[in-house]
Design an enzyme around this catalytic site. Structure first.
Site, PDB file in Angstrom:
ATOM      1  NE  ARG A   1     -16.551  -0.023   6.339  1.00 15.43           N
ATOM      2  CZ  ARG A   1     -17.711   0.371   6.845  1.00 15.43           C
ATOM      3  NH1 ARG A   1     -17.809   0.587   8.144  1.00 15.43           N
ATOM      4  NH2 ARG A   1     -18.768   0.532   6.080  1.00 15.43           N
TER       5      ARG A   1
ATOM      6  CG  HIS B   1     -12.245   4.665   0.761  1.00 14.41           C
ATOM      7  ND1 HIS B   1     -12.323   3.288   0.761  1.00 14.41           N
ATOM      8  CD2 HIS B   1     -12.312   5.031   2.086  1.00 14.41           C
ATOM      9  CE1 HIS B   1     -12.423   2.847   1.996  1.00 14.41           C
ATOM     10  NE2 HIS B   1     -12.425   3.878   2.824  1.00 14.41           N
TER      11      HIS B   1
ATOM     12  CE1 TYR C   1      -1.794  24.327   9.391  1.00 18.02           C
ATOM     13  CE2 TYR C   1      -2.966  22.681  10.702  1.00 18.02           C
ATOM     14  CZ  TYR C   1      -2.787  23.998  10.286  1.00 18.02           C
ATOM     15  OH  TYR C   1      -3.603  24.984  10.780  1.00 18.02           O
TER      16      TYR C   1
END
Length: 793
Positions: free
Chosen positions: A29, A75, A119
């Site tokens: 990570r 993921h 968006y």
């Protein structure tokens, strides 16, 4: 199955669980890989974007589409983590070279968040595709995804030294990384130099190719010691400073901030500046506005007409994020282990990785070419023996029979026989045959070239060199961050925050100190007198010498400036002086050492010792230091002198000795002096000064008698003599003596604290050894204890 329970210490279980957790965070990570410079989430985003076909020359797609692809396939974490990582790769103020081409609201340098993923739209940038080039051609290892249903790349075959180019930051368990971004062209130049000269020195690379980090927001790096330390040891600290310019607008000047340090929030920065103005720390600002636009940052700080732009800028550097420190920690994963590496080590790992990728890619191409060449060899054989091929095919009852007969008749492999059977009749046309032959010869050259790469290290290096040059040609741009190599400019000192101007300081008999720009504005308080004044710059250093041999240090600008009728402040406001200690001398030491060259401080003690040290011995940042070594003694005066002028010393019993300054040596600060005067058993020195022939020595006894003698009447003697008698009556004891001119005034202080003044003109003039006279009948003092010359302004 029989259930069995095994006892285990909880500390062992906790240790094991925590180590597994920390290893998962470190590898899976938080830390980037030294090879492609990416953390797992970034690598998966780029790979998933390629799999979706989101290439730079194709239309954008909704960000949610890519986030879903990453989450569902590679993921298994939160969608916000993936989207935030993707947004950061698209932000021009965070990434030196953007890897994601975002369309829509992707946040701002003011700290505004990006719009929701439903968006915005996204696709790869061209430079990101260079990280993915040839990934489907066996260049890197693929591993199982989280559920074993798919394969994902262990590392991207990056043609770009991305760890240095875009940098990285992250906090793991017990460690963190902070790698600054760099200029692509400079990193590639450094890589090529290291490829050509494997034993290259770090200094050479820094000097000629890679001088330091290059941030997307530009600004300046002040000092290069931190860069050298980081590149050598993997750890360092650099100072980042905003870029600015001064624009004139009528009588006013505007301070324009055009570039700010990396990862500084512009909106918060403006709030910081406004806060300083509101608190009065910067009072010369009349307006503050943000005129930033797409063309770049433009913060306008409108100054008042009397403002000093450089001074204001230094204060902003000191108190706001216009200047900050960036910590460098070159920590990355190497072979799945976290390692702190220097610059050369990072570049070496990248070059080794690219060589491995090129070998893998070459092997893939060689194998592909050899397989094709093998097929073409079979087709050529078939065309040469076309009659046999036709006969075999006509007389065969099945494909398998035809394939086996062709293998036997033409002595070819199974793959070749299969390709003959699949060959179209149009290949028998003469032109098609020529194409096959041309392709076969081309493959011969390619196979030879691929083998040369695999067998010749120089050829491999040549391929890598050409590849790096091509990347530089395609993506390199100009450096944005300026580097100022002078480390002394990195720290904003207190002097940088002060406007340099003339300073006149006065000290009164009762310990009142005042600073002003001119002598005419100096005033003493009622029932007080000025006894010492010095003049210099607001950046100079004030030295207060005490009778106990200490010297107290203040900067001139530390003393509050007073104007008009104000009389100043008590010295105790600035200095904490013990009760039994008194200040006996005020001096000023110039800021620049060159200005105090050939200046000395000369000391005289009660026991008649004299010592001289260079002025620079007392240049210090400490609040106070020892000025002279004393042995059951105390100082009576300190004067700034040169090394040769005549000096004189006066004793309480009425002796004076004048001698040359070159009769004793200059010594260090913490030393004893030499004998100035040979005192009798019950005598002590009370006054010392420099000789000037036109001045007078005014001597005043404890009971108020006085005389004045021109200093030229005292002939020079050898040092350490008994001296000359000032007055004839051996019963008189001097309360004090001063050097003064005819029109000066003197302050006389009694034991009860009462003070009064007399004119030097009123003191009778005598010859050495003459009488002492009552100065005035109006004096009704107790025993006189001090005499000072009054400074009149």
């Amino acid at each position: 199955m029989k259930e069995e329970i095994y006892p285990i210490a909880i500390e062992d279980k906790m240790k094991d669980a925590y180590l597994n957790y920390s290893l998962s965070v470190i590898i899976g990570r938080a830390l980037p890989d030294v090879r492609d410079g990416l953390k797992p989430v970034h690598r998966r985003i780029l790979f998933a974007a390629k799999e979706l076909g989101l290439l730079h020359n194709r239309p954008h797609k909704k960000s949610a589409r890519l986030v879903g692809e990453v989450l569902g396939k590679f993921h298994p974490h939160g969608d916000s983590a993936v989207y935030e990582a993707m947004v950061r790769m698209a932000q021009h103020f965070n990434q030196r070279y953007q890897l994601i081409d975002g369309q829509g609201n992707y946040g701002s340098i003011d700290g505004d968040s990006a719009a929701a993923m439903r968006y915005t739209e996204t696709k790869l940038t061209e430079i990101a595709e260079a990280l993915l080039d040839n990934i489907d051609e066996e260049t890197v290892n693929f591993i199982d995804n989280f559920d074993g249903s798919l394969q994902e790349p262990e590392v991207l075959p990056s043609k770009i030294p991305n760890l240095l180019v875009n940098g990285s930051s992250g906090i793991a368990v017990g460690m963190s990384t902070s790698i600054p971004p760099h200029n692509l062209g400079e990193v590639i130049d450094a890589s090529i130099h290291l490829l050509d000269y494997p034993n290259a020195r770090l200094d050479t690379i820094i000097k000629n190719h890679l001088p330091g980090p290059d941030f997307p927001t530009g600004a300046m790096i002040v000092g290069d010691d931190g860069i050298k330390s980081a590149y050598e040891n993997g750890k360092g600290k650099i100072t980042l400073r905003a870029k600015s310019k001064i624009e004139k607008e009528g009588r006013h000047k505007n301070l324009i901030i055009t570039e700010i340090p990396y990862q500084v929030n512009k909106a918060k920065l403006i709030e910081e500046i406004a806060g300083l103005v509101n608190k009065g720390k910067i009072s010369e600002v009349s307006d503050l506005r943000d005129e930033s636009a797409k063309k770049g940052i433009r913060i306008v700080i409108e100054l008042k007409s009397n403002a000093d732009p450089e001074l204001i800028l230094n204060r902003l550097y000191k108190y706001t994020s216009l200047q900050n420190n960036f910590r460098i920690n070159l920590l990355a994963l190497n072979d799945k282990k976290p390692v702190v590496m220097g610059l050369l080590e990072i570049l070496e790992h990248f070059l080794d990785f690219r060589k491995e990728v090129i070998r893998n890619h070459t092997k893939y191409n060689l194998n592909k070419s050899e397989n094709r060449y093998h097929i073409l060899e079979g087709l050529k054989r078939a065309i040469d023996e076309l009659d046999i091929v036709i006969q075999v095919i006509r007389n065969s009852q099945s494909k398998q029979e035809a394939r086996e007969k062709l293998m036997d008749e033409l002595n070819i492999s199974e793959k070749q026989a299969q390709s003959i059977l699949e060959m179209q009749l149009q290949r028998l046309v003469g032109m098609e045959f020529e194409k096959l032959e041309a392709e076969r010869k081309d493959l011969e050259e390619k196979i030879k070239y691929y083998k040369n790469i695999l067998n010749n290290e120089e050829e491999l290096n040549s391929v890598l060199r050409d590849e790096l040059k091509d990347i530089k040609k395609r993506f390199s741009d100009k450096r944005r961050t300026e580097i100022i190599s002078d480390d002394s400019k990195a720290e904003i000192t207190k002097d940088d925050l002060i406007k340099e101007k003339n300073a006149v300081l006065s000290l009164s008999y009762r310990g009142i100190i005042k600073r002003n720009e001119e002598y005419k504005n100096l005033r003493e308080a009622k029932n007080d007198y000025l006894i010492s004044t010095v003049e210099g710059s607001s950046l100079d250093q004030l030295l207060f010498f005490s009778n106990q041999g200490e010297v107290y240090n203040l900067q001139v600008h530390d003393i509050d400036e007073h104007h008009g009728l104000a009389t100043g402040d008590n010295l105790s406001k600035y200095l904490q002086i013990p009760i039994k200690e008194n200040i006996i001398s005020l001096n000023i030491l110039a800021k620049e050492e060159s200005d105090s060259k050939n200046e000395y401080y000369t000391f005289v003690t009660e026991s008649g010792l004299i010592k001289r040290s260079t002025a620079d011995e007392y240049r210090t940042n400490y609040s106070h230091i020892r000025a002279i070594k004393l042995d059951n003694d105390q100082l009576i005066n300190v004067e700034k002198t040169d090394a040769e002028q005549d000096l004189f010393v006066v004793s309480k019993n009425g002796y004076i000795i004048r001698f040359s300054g070159n009769s004793f040596s200059t010594t260090g600060r913490n030393t004893l002096g030499s004998k100035a005067i040979n005192l009798s058993k019950n005598d002590k020195t009370i006054y010392f000064n420099t000789y000037s022939p036109d001045d007078y020595l005014i001597s005043i006894s404890e009971d108020g008698r006085a005389n004045k003698i021109k200093l030229s009447n005292f002939k020079a003697q050898k040092r350490n003599g008994k001296g000359i008698r000032i007055f004839s009556n051996t019963n008189y004891k001097l309360a004090g003596a001063v050097k003064a001119a005819k029109n000066d005034k003197l302050l006389i202080a009694a034991k009860n604290g009462e003070i009064n003044e007399i004119n030097v003109n009123d003191v009778p003039e005598t010859s050495p050894g003459g009488n002492m006279y009552k100065v005035t009948q109006e004096l009704e003092f107790e025993k006189i204890v001090a005499v000072e010359k009054i400074i009149e302004v």
